[in-house]
Design an enzyme around this catalytic site. Structure first.
Site, mmCIF file in Angstrom:
data_model
loop_
_atom_site.group_PDB
_atom_site.id
_atom_site.type_symbol
_atom_site.label_atom_id
_atom_site.label_comp_id
_atom_site.label_asym_id
_atom_site.label_seq_id
_atom_site.Cartn_x
_atom_site.Cartn_y
_atom_site.Cartn_z
ATOM 1 N N ASP A 70 0.852 -1.181 0.000
ATOM 2 C CA ASP A 70 0.000 0.000 0.000
ATOM 3 C C ASP A 70 0.884 1.226 0.000
ATOM 4 O O ASP A 70 1.990 1.200 0.538
ATOM 5 C CB ASP A 70 -0.889 -0.023 1.260
ATOM 6 C CG ASP A 70 -2.129 0.840 1.140
ATOM 7 O OD1 ASP A 70 -3.234 0.283 1.137
ATOM 8 O OD2 ASP A 70 -1.992 2.080 1.044
ATOM 9 N N PHE A 118 -17.383 -9.838 -2.877
ATOM 10 C CA PHE A 118 -18.757 -9.691 -2.394
ATOM 11 C C PHE A 118 -18.841 -9.705 -0.872
ATOM 12 O O PHE A 118 -19.930 -9.829 -0.317
ATOM 13 C CB PHE A 118 -19.648 -10.800 -2.969
ATOM 14 C CG PHE A 118 -19.763 -10.754 -4.474
ATOM 15 C CD1 PHE A 118 -20.463 -9.740 -5.092
ATOM 16 C CD2 PHE A 118 -19.149 -11.715 -5.259
ATOM 17 C CE1 PHE A 118 -20.568 -9.685 -6.483
ATOM 18 C CE2 PHE A 118 -19.245 -11.674 -6.649
ATOM 19 C CZ PHE A 118 -19.953 -10.655 -7.261
ATOM 20 N N LEU A 139 -21.515 -4.439 -9.879
ATOM 21 C CA LEU A 139 -22.374 -3.260 -9.744
ATOM 22 C C LEU A 139 -23.827 -3.673 -9.576
ATOM 23 O O LEU A 139 -24.566 -3.121 -8.760
ATOM 24 C CB LEU A 139 -22.240 -2.357 -10.985
ATOM 25 C CG LEU A 139 -20.911 -1.643 -11.191
ATOM 26 C CD1 LEU A 139 -20.947 -0.816 -12.470
ATOM 27 C CD2 LEU A 139 -20.598 -0.730 -10.012
ATOM 28 N N LEU A 193 -29.242 -5.293 -4.156
ATOM 29 C CA LEU A 193 -29.353 -5.327 -2.689
ATOM 30 C C LEU A 193 -29.844 -3.974 -2.165
ATOM 31 O O LEU A 193 -30.767 -3.912 -1.343
ATOM 32 C CB LEU A 193 -27.999 -5.673 -2.063
ATOM 33 C CG LEU A 193 -27.535 -7.117 -2.260
ATOM 34 C CD1 LEU A 193 -26.071 -7.270 -1.851
ATOM 35 C CD2 LEU A 193 -28.412 -8.080 -1.466
ATOM 36 N N CYS A 244 -19.905 1.107 -0.560
ATOM 37 C CA CYS A 244 -20.190 0.586 -1.900
ATOM 38 C C CYS A 244 -21.537 0.965 -2.501
ATOM 39 O O CYS A 244 -21.599 1.343 -3.668
ATOM 40 C CB CYS A 244 -20.082 -0.939 -1.883
ATOM 41 S SG CYS A 244 -18.369 -1.479 -1.751
ATOM 42 N N PHE A 251 -22.033 2.417 9.994
ATOM 43 C CA PHE A 251 -23.095 2.249 8.987
ATOM 44 C C PHE A 251 -23.864 0.948 9.181
ATOM 45 O O PHE A 251 -24.957 0.782 8.647
ATOM 46 C CB PHE A 251 -22.536 2.385 7.570
ATOM 47 C CG PHE A 251 -21.873 1.156 7.007
ATOM 48 C CD1 PHE A 251 -20.537 0.880 7.279
ATOM 49 C CD2 PHE A 251 -22.583 0.285 6.178
ATOM 50 C CE1 PHE A 251 -19.928 -0.242 6.750
ATOM 51 C CE2 PHE A 251 -21.974 -0.842 5.638
ATOM 52 C CZ PHE A 251 -20.648 -1.113 5.933
HETATM 53 C C1 UDX Z 1 -11.805 -0.510 -2.326
HETATM 54 C C2 UDX Z 1 -12.776 0.248 -3.218
HETATM 55 O O1 UDX Z 1 -13.282 1.362 -2.502
HETATM 56 C C3 UDX Z 1 -13.925 -0.556 -3.690
HETATM 57 O O2 UDX Z 1 -14.545 0.086 -4.772
HETATM 58 C C4 UDX Z 1 -13.513 -1.878 -4.190
HETATM 59 O O3 UDX Z 1 -14.609 -2.702 -4.400
HETATM 60 C C5 UDX Z 1 -12.493 -2.549 -3.324
HETATM 61 O O4 UDX Z 1 -11.448 -1.680 -2.962
HETATM 62 P P1 UDX Z 1 -11.722 -0.656 0.274
HETATM 63 O O5 UDX Z 1 -10.761 -1.757 0.437
HETATM 64 O O6 UDX Z 1 -12.847 -0.532 1.242
HETATM 65 O O7 UDX Z 1 -12.451 -0.772 -1.109
HETATM 66 O O8 UDX Z 1 -10.963 0.742 0.138
HETATM 67 P P2 UDX Z 1 -9.918 1.375 1.124
HETATM 68 O O9 UDX Z 1 -10.117 0.858 2.499
HETATM 69 O O10 UDX Z 1 -9.923 2.843 0.873
HETATM 70 O O11 UDX Z 1 -8.513 0.747 0.637
HETATM 71 C C6 UDX Z 1 -7.850 1.067 -0.517
HETATM 72 C C7 UDX Z 1 -6.342 1.111 -0.218
HETATM 73 O O12 UDX Z 1 -5.622 1.283 -1.429
HETATM 74 C C8 UDX Z 1 -5.919 2.225 0.729
HETATM 75 O O13 UDX Z 1 -5.252 1.673 1.851
HETATM 76 C C9 UDX Z 1 -4.987 3.085 -0.133
HETATM 77 O O14 UDX Z 1 -3.916 3.665 0.608
HETATM 78 C C10 UDX Z 1 -4.498 2.098 -1.154
HETATM 79 N N1 UDX Z 1 -4.020 2.722 -2.406
HETATM 80 C C11 UDX Z 1 -4.778 3.633 -3.047
HETATM 81 C C12 UDX Z 1 -2.781 2.376 -2.921
HETATM 82 O O15 UDX Z 1 -2.061 1.571 -2.337
HETATM 83 N N2 UDX Z 1 -2.368 2.944 -4.089
HETATM 84 C C13 UDX Z 1 -3.093 3.889 -4.749
HETATM 85 O O16 UDX Z 1 -2.678 4.407 -5.791
HETATM 86 C C14 UDX Z 1 -4.347 4.230 -4.205
HETATM 87 C C1 UDX Z 2 -22.228 -4.581 0.645
HETATM 88 C C2 UDX Z 2 -22.592 -5.905 -0.037
HETATM 89 O O1 UDX Z 2 -23.483 -6.648 0.817
HETATM 90 C C3 UDX Z 2 -21.344 -6.701 -0.337
HETATM 91 O O2 UDX Z 2 -21.679 -7.898 -1.035
HETATM 92 C C4 UDX Z 2 -20.409 -5.855 -1.161
HETATM 93 O O3 UDX Z 2 -19.208 -6.542 -1.416
HETATM 94 C C5 UDX Z 2 -20.105 -4.540 -0.470
HETATM 95 O O4 UDX Z 2 -21.320 -3.858 -0.169
HETATM 96 P P1 UDX Z 2 -21.587 -3.844 3.114
HETATM 97 O O5 UDX Z 2 -21.799 -2.450 2.603
HETATM 98 O O6 UDX Z 2 -20.345 -4.143 3.850
HETATM 99 O O7 UDX Z 2 -21.656 -4.881 1.907
HETATM 100 O O8 UDX Z 2 -22.797 -4.208 4.116
HETATM 101 P P2 UDX Z 2 -24.309 -4.705 3.927
HETATM 102 O O9 UDX Z 2 -24.546 -5.762 4.927
HETATM 103 O O10 UDX Z 2 -24.646 -5.014 2.545
HETATM 104 O O11 UDX Z 2 -25.156 -3.444 4.422
HETATM 105 C C6 UDX Z 2 -25.213 -2.238 3.675
HETATM 106 C C7 UDX Z 2 -26.154 -1.253 4.325
HETATM 107 O O12 UDX Z 2 -27.504 -1.661 4.138
HETATM 108 C C8 UDX Z 2 -25.969 -1.089 5.841
HETATM 109 O O13 UDX Z 2 -26.026 0.285 6.165
HETATM 110 C C9 UDX Z 2 -27.138 -1.832 6.425
HETATM 111 O O14 UDX Z 2 -27.532 -1.311 7.666
HETATM 112 C C10 UDX Z 2 -28.198 -1.614 5.369
HETATM 113 N N1 UDX Z 2 -29.219 -2.656 5.352
HETATM 114 C C11 UDX Z 2 -28.904 -3.937 5.006
HETATM 115 C C12 UDX Z 2 -30.533 -2.339 5.686
HETATM 116 O O15 UDX Z 2 -30.854 -1.174 6.006
HETATM 117 N N2 UDX Z 2 -31.488 -3.338 5.638
HETATM 118 C C13 UDX Z 2 -31.180 -4.614 5.291
HETATM 119 O O16 UDX Z 2 -32.102 -5.455 5.266
HETATM 120 C C14 UDX Z 2 -29.848 -4.925 4.974
#
Ligand code: UDX
Ligand code: UDX
Length: 456
Positions: free
Chosen positions: A33, A158, A218, A224, A273, A335
């Protein structure tokens, strides 16, 4: 083919690579990273993210076959397979601002791969990307002047936060998209299948073409989120008609075609997401000349914003149209439960609106207080951050439950009621508490999508 690198040590890359290292001891996995603090945290006793079960897996494999490093050149050079899980936020500038995905980190990553690679590699897209990004990736990678060949695979993640480790260990499906029209493309698909086949039953590993795989990520999130917005829209109707949203969804969800999961009404979905991916889907539809389809999906986000606004509106009207100067205990800022993540948490919008109304907030969350502070640091108004839920509720006029932490169910609400101003209100934004029991204690209770129970 037994050296794996992952660029991006975030919520996706971190846990995913830990589970791959755990389930495939024959592979060496290096996670890199650009953020040195994050890597230092992955190498410390206090990991940078909280996930149930994550520490156990990381501590078991770290420095055996799982390494966290800032040495991107070495990781790229040594790996046969490189997962890319850098962030792809919504663009905040220029064309498509507020909707399209910002692909600058993906492009930078592709460019650093060609800078450091000295052999052919398989590049696996883990980040959520607009459909057809692999084509751009491929063009950038093949602009290298050394004749290096790259195979691009789409393997979207996922996992849901809070259950990431369980989701990774026992996934409903693993999706692998690739181009099988050449022997090298076919071999790349087989290489990635072979990684997962170490622990995932073969019939749960689905292969598609690249574009279907990119789009499926997407679409899965959009479907969902759409369920949540559909249910939340009906919760508004329930509140007007004395129907009970939890009864409605329980009965409707018993139809096996509908299914019982993901039908819980609340103050709206958050997380990194859902909103980003739907806006991106809508942008793509607009880009390809399908404005009606774009409009259809955009409405899912609009209902989500409406639900949080509606919740604050209900609070205001129940509390005699003013919350100015009133202390309001916020139970939960993450969240969802079991995470410290607050990205796009509906609690942010709710708290901002309450501060605009000049309420004084006392925020309690078992894991997310640090992030809550950052999210609200530019807001003006009185905000008290409380490690102790009883301290948050003391002398408050109301409690707003914004996250479905199970621990909130176990509190002593009699004691809490005694310590509060009267009349005391509970606005249960997650339908988490037993309304009848709260009403018996003396609270005026306002759940979502269900009749309020009031003493006046
Ligand atoms: C990310 C994306 O937000 C999401 O769309 C995708 O599905 C999975 O990857 P997440 O792991 O939650 O999700 O993001 P984040 O926690 O922000 O981690 C990304 C990491 O990449 C950070 O630690 C950042 O420092 C690093 N990064 C970013 C690099 O190492 N190089 C870069 O050029 C940009
Ligand atoms: C989601 C997808 O589930 C996952 O497959 C993908 O890789 C990333 O995005 P995440 O955002 O981590 O995962 O959590 P999720 O459990 O999906 O909940 C998303 C939001 O929906 C939360 O704020 C949760 O409180 C809300 N939610 C979920 C509701 O309000 N009602 C429900 O019945 C389920």
């Amino acid at each position: 083919m037994n050296r794996i690198a992952c660029i991006g040590a975030g919520y996706v890359g971190g846990p995913t690579m830990a589970v791959i290292a755990d389930r495939c001891p024959q592979y060496t996995v290096t996670v890199v990273d650009v953020n040195a603090d994050r890597i230092a945290a992955w190498n410390s006793d206090r990991l940078p993210i909280y996930e149930p079960g994550l520490e156990e897996v990381v501590f078991r494999r770290r420095n055996r076959n799982l390494f966290y490093s800032t040495d991107i050149p070495a990781a790229v050079r040594d790996a046969d397979v490189i997962f890319v899980s850098v962030n792809t936020p919504t663009k905040t500038f220029g064309a498509g601002a507020g909707q399209a995905a910002d692909l600058q980190y993906i492009e930078k990553t592709a460019r650093s791969i060609i800078e450091y690679a000295d052999s052919d590699k398989i590049i696996v897209e883990k980040s959520t990307l607009p459909v057809r990004t692999a084509q751009a990736m491929s063009r950038i990678l093949h602009s290298n002047t050394r004749g290096l060949k790259f195979q691009i695979i789409s393997n979207p993640e996922f996992l849901a936060e809070g259950t990431a480790i369980a989701d990774l260990q026992n996934p409903d499906r693993v999706l692998i998209g690739g181009m099988d029209d050449t022997p090298a493309g076919q071999a790349a698909i087989e290489t990635v299948i072979a990684i997962y086949a170490n622990w995932v039953p073969r019939d749960r590993i689905i292969t598609t073409n690249l574009w279907s795989s990119e789009l499926t990520k997407l679409v899965s999130n959009a479907l969902l989120a759409q369920r949540v917005s559909s249910v939340n829209s009906i919760s508004a109707l329930c509140e007007k008609t004395e129907a009970d949203i939890d009864e409605v969804t329980r009965a409707a969800g018993r139809d096996s075609r509908i299914g019982a999961k993901f039908l819980k009404a609340g103050i709206g979905f958050g997380g990194s997401c859902f909103k980003k991916d739907i806006l991106n889907l809508a942008y793509l539809c607009g880009y390809y000349g399908l404005p009606e389809v774009a409009e259809y999906w955009t409405q899912v986000v609009r209902i989500n914003d409406y639900q949080a606004r509606r919740f604050v509106g209900n609070m205001l009207s129940a509390m005699f149209n003013t919350v100015a100067g009133k202390r309001i205990a916020i139970f939960g800022f993450a969240f969802k439960a079991d995470t410290g993540d607050t990205r796009e948490s509906p609690a942010i919008a709710v708290c901002r609106q309450l501060l605009e109304e000049r309420a004084e907030l006392a925020i309690h969350d078992p894991r997310a207080l640090g992030n809550a502070r950052l999210d609200l640091e530019s807001e003006t108004g009185v905000i008290d951050y409380c490690e102790d839920p009883y301290a948050a509720a003391a002398s408050a006029h109301a409690i707003a439950v914004l996250t479905d932490w199970m621990s909130f169910r176990e509190l002593d609400y009699r004691r809490i009621f005694e310590s509060m101003q009267k009349p005391a209100f509970i606005f249960d934004g997650r339908n988490l508490l037993d309304s009848a029991e709260m009403y018996e204690i003396g609270f005026n209770v306002y759940p979502i999508g269900r009749k309020a129970l009031t003493h006046f």
